[in-house]
Scaffold this active site. Sequence first.
Site, PDB file in Angstrom:
ATOM      1  CD  GLU A  28      65.547 -31.021  33.896  1.00  0.00           C
ATOM      2  OE1 GLU A  28      66.325 -31.349  32.999  1.00  0.00           O
ATOM      3  OE2 GLU A  28      64.537 -31.695  34.212  1.00  0.00           O
ATOM      4  CD  GLU A  45      69.458 -32.177  28.448  1.00  0.00           C
ATOM      5  OE1 GLU A  45      69.116 -33.352  28.697  1.00  0.00           O
ATOM      6  OE2 GLU A  45      68.672 -31.302  28.064  1.00  0.00           O
TER       7      GLU A  45
END
Length: 234
Positions: free
Chosen positions: A163, A168
């Site tokens: 990932e 974020e």
Amino acid sequence: MYAFSRRLRRAAAGLAAAVVASVLVLPVNSAPATAAIGGLTWQDEFNAPSGTPVDQSKWRFDIGGHGWGNNERQYYTNSTSNAVHDGQGNLVITARRDNPANYQCHYGRCEYTSARLLTAATFSQAYGRFEARIKIPRGQGIWPAFWMLGNNFGSVGWPASGEIDIMENIGREPNTVHGTVHGPGYSGGGGIGGSRTIGQPLADAFHTYRVDWEPNIIRWYLDGTGIPSDSHLN
């Protein structure tokens, strides 16, 4: 709610969304390698008329309210109530405190709806530049993200698939963007990456979030400026 501008290149994602790039391979004891950033291979300009749903030749939706590994409280839908063009070159993703269809979540009757868009089954690419111009939401409990998963996620699961979190933001840290890579042995709180904090909340304006992914290194950028990280994978 938050919006993607028309400058969405190579890969993009929505609120807690997954953008499939390819399986992340971490070479061991290999010579450093570089990969030139090539020509444009994928984009979505989000220039459809107001009220138009996303282009389903490019996008898929995750649907459901089982928590998605993070105890999320929303039910993800494919409704234009939650993801829609605004007619001004943006895709607007809106989390709503509603439950129009009596959706059930992992904690009982769902309290919220939102959207989670992905390019699984429509686009896959290893290496290159991946970027999106995004205006994120604000507030405690908000966790917007723009990220990529390996295209073998369905067969090997996470974190074996790899990932790359391009962006974020945690609601309690309004001025900070995080970039992280996860894989076997370095996932969750042990992910590899870094962060950058600016002088005002990220939600105040559109920002361009980007990674340049090469065989032995991943570089994160915020508005063209590099984000310090420990993501050298050689």
